[in-house]
Design a protein around this motif. Structure first.
Motif, PDB file in Angstrom:
ATOM      1  N   ASP A 252       0.830  -1.197   0.000  1.00  0.00           N
ATOM      2  CA  ASP A 252       0.000   0.000   0.000  1.00  0.00           C
ATOM      3  C   ASP A 252       0.871   1.258   0.000  1.00  0.00           C
ATOM      4  OD1 ASP A 252      -2.467   1.336   0.038  1.00  0.00           O
ATOM      5  OD2 ASP A 252      -2.403   1.553   2.212  1.00  0.00           O
ATOM      6  N   ALA A 253       1.935   1.223   0.797  1.00  0.00           N
ATOM      7  CA  ALA A 253       2.826   2.388   0.880  1.00  0.00           C
ATOM      8  C   ALA A 253       3.550   2.642  -0.435  1.00  0.00           C
ATOM      9  CB  ALA A 253       3.837   2.183   2.004  1.00  0.00           C
ATOM     10  N   SER A 254       3.792   1.582  -1.213  1.00  0.00           N
ATOM     11  CA  SER A 254       4.510   1.757  -2.482  1.00  0.00           C
ATOM     12  C   SER A 254       3.724   2.625  -3.465  1.00  0.00           C
ATOM     13  CB  SER A 254       4.813   0.397  -3.106  1.00  0.00           C
ATOM     14  OG  SER A 254       3.612  -0.270  -3.481  1.00  0.00           O
ATOM     15  N   SER A 255       2.406   2.702  -3.286  1.00  0.00           N
ATOM     16  CA  SER A 255       1.590   3.550  -4.158  1.00  0.00           C
ATOM     17  C   SER A 255       1.764   5.030  -3.841  1.00  0.00           C
ATOM     18  CB  SER A 255       0.109   3.169  -4.029  1.00  0.00           C
ATOM     19  OG  SER A 255      -0.098   1.800  -4.318  1.00  0.00           O
ATOM     20  N   TYR A 256       2.315   5.316  -2.679  1.00  0.00           N
ATOM     21  CA  TYR A 256       2.468   6.706  -2.240  1.00  0.00           C
ATOM     22  C   TYR A 256       3.939   7.069  -2.040  1.00  0.00           C
ATOM     23  CZ  TYR A 256      -2.523   6.268  -1.216  1.00  0.00           C
ATOM     24  OH  TYR A 256      -3.875   6.063  -1.302  1.00  0.00           O
ATOM     25  N   VAL A 257       4.824   6.320  -2.697  1.00  0.00           N
ATOM     26  CA  VAL A 257       6.248   6.499  -2.434  1.00  0.00           C
ATOM     27  C   VAL A 257       6.738   7.898  -2.834  1.00  0.00           C
ATOM     28  CG1 VAL A 257       7.005   5.567  -4.664  1.00  0.00           C
ATOM     29  CG2 VAL A 257       8.491   5.359  -2.657  1.00  0.00           C
ATOM     30  N   PHE A 258       6.067   8.546  -3.777  1.00  0.00           N
ATOM     31  CA  PHE A 258       6.482   9.888  -4.192  1.00  0.00           C
ATOM     32  C   PHE A 258       5.692  10.981  -3.475  1.00  0.00           C
ATOM     33  CE2 PHE A 258       7.504   7.243  -7.965  1.00  0.00           C
ATOM     34  CZ  PHE A 258       8.879   7.435  -7.951  1.00  0.00           C
ATOM     35  N   THR A 259       4.422  10.717  -3.180  1.00  0.00           N
ATOM     36  CA  THR A 259       3.600  11.745  -2.548  1.00  0.00           C
ATOM     37  C   THR A 259       3.671  11.708  -1.022  1.00  0.00           C
ATOM     38  OG1 THR A 259       1.683  10.258  -2.648  1.00  0.00           O
ATOM     39  CG2 THR A 259       1.986  11.811  -4.486  1.00  0.00           C
ATOM     40  N   ALA A 260       3.886  10.530  -0.454  1.00  0.00           N
ATOM     41  CA  ALA A 260       3.984  10.405   1.008  1.00  0.00           C
ATOM     42  C   ALA A 260       5.044   9.356   1.335  1.00  0.00           C
ATOM     43  CB  ALA A 260       2.628  10.022   1.617  1.00  0.00           C
TER      44      ALA A 260
END
Length: 296
Positions: A252-260
């Motif tokens: 799940d975190a990999s989807s937000y690696v650039f934004t969060a």
């Protein structure tokens, strides 16, 4: 999954004395081993007791604090649904920690007795057992596990137990060489001459002399098990939401690696430190200093 680094036995000679208990405490006094043991104990205790102390429920949402950074309210921040990462990480730890232990217990519960039997009974029995274990080594573990998941569903403990059965062949091969070496010791021959039965010889003399090698291999295999459980959850073969799992939280975190980018840090760090701690403990038990390279 079959290419497991169960090779430390080649670097460790079995204890020449029947009282190897002294070696383990000495190895555990090293700074790296102390830190590794402390971290593992902390993660195990914190995960098993998480329902008693976690500040939030695992499904409790705070939409006003989505993807929040660490704060007084959420010490490790929150996920995309505003759920507390600290509560979810340690609640999720129970399954990988326990299921990895199941893999180790099953693998050694099968591989170690077979090695002791083969070492004691001689070449004919050894050949039979070795041919059977070679069948398990030839199996494609990943494909077999995925097939099992397709039949029984996502039942992590059963899946990891089956993995333990498959890995028991590799454990057998490592333990066989160690057991055969130990059985050449004079004190083992003396015990047999004195009339000790097969079971007592193995329990009193052979197994204690293999204790260090067993501990090293078990610690390595435990770290591998943690990665496999997390990897399965990362691929979607883990607990269903809202139940947390380390693998899904990392996915799940990999989807937000650039934004969060912070979202990846807490779960990834806990998993990485736990695996590193298991391997550091294995290195310490093997008599190697932290960071020392294995002899060629």
């Amino acid at each position: 999954m079959t290419a497991l680094p169960l090779d430390a036995a080649g670097e460790i000679s079995p204890d020449p004395s029947p009282r190897p208990g002294r070696r383990l405490p000495e190895a555990l006094r090293r700074p790296g081993a102390l830190l590794a043991t402390g971290w593992l104990l902390f993660v195990v205790v914190a995960s098993l007791t998480a329902p008693l102390w976690r500040p939030y429920g695992v499904a409790e949402q705070d939409l006003a604090s989505r993807l929040a950074l660490p704060s007084a309210d959420h010490w490790l921040g929150t996920d995309p649904l505003g759920r507390d990462l600290l509560s979810r990480i340690f609640t999720a730890g129970t399954e990988p920690l326990l299921s990895s232990a199941v893999t180790v217990l099953v693998a050694f519960g099968i591989g170690l007795p077979l090695a002791l039997i083969a070492a004691e009974r001689g070449p004919r029995v050894e050949r039979v057992i070795s041919r059977v274990t070679e069948v398990f080594l030839a199996l494609f573990s990943t494909i077999l596990l995925l097939a099992v998941i397709g039949v029984i569903g996502v039942r992590t403990f059963i899946i990891m137990a089956i993995l333990g059965v498959l890995i028991s062949a590799a454990v057998y091969r490592v333990m066989l060489g160690v057991a055969q070496s130990v059985r050449t010791r004079l004190y083992v021959d003396a015990a047999r001459v004195n009339g000790l039965g097969s079971l007592r010889v193995n329990v009193v003399h052979v197994l204690p002399s293999m204790a260090t090698v067993i501990a090293v291999q078990a610690a390595q295999l435990y770290g591998i098990g943690l990665l496999i459980v997390a990897g399965l959850a990362f691929l979607g073969f883990g607990p269903a939401e809202p139940d947390p799992s380390w693998g899904f939280m990392i996915q799940d975190a990999s989807s937000y690696v650039f934004t969060a980018p912070w979202l990846m840090v807490p779960t990834g760090l806990v998993l990485a430190l736990t695996v590193i701690a298991a391997n550091e403990l294995a290195d310490a038990l093997a008599g190697k200093a932290s960071g020392e390279t294995a002899p060629g």
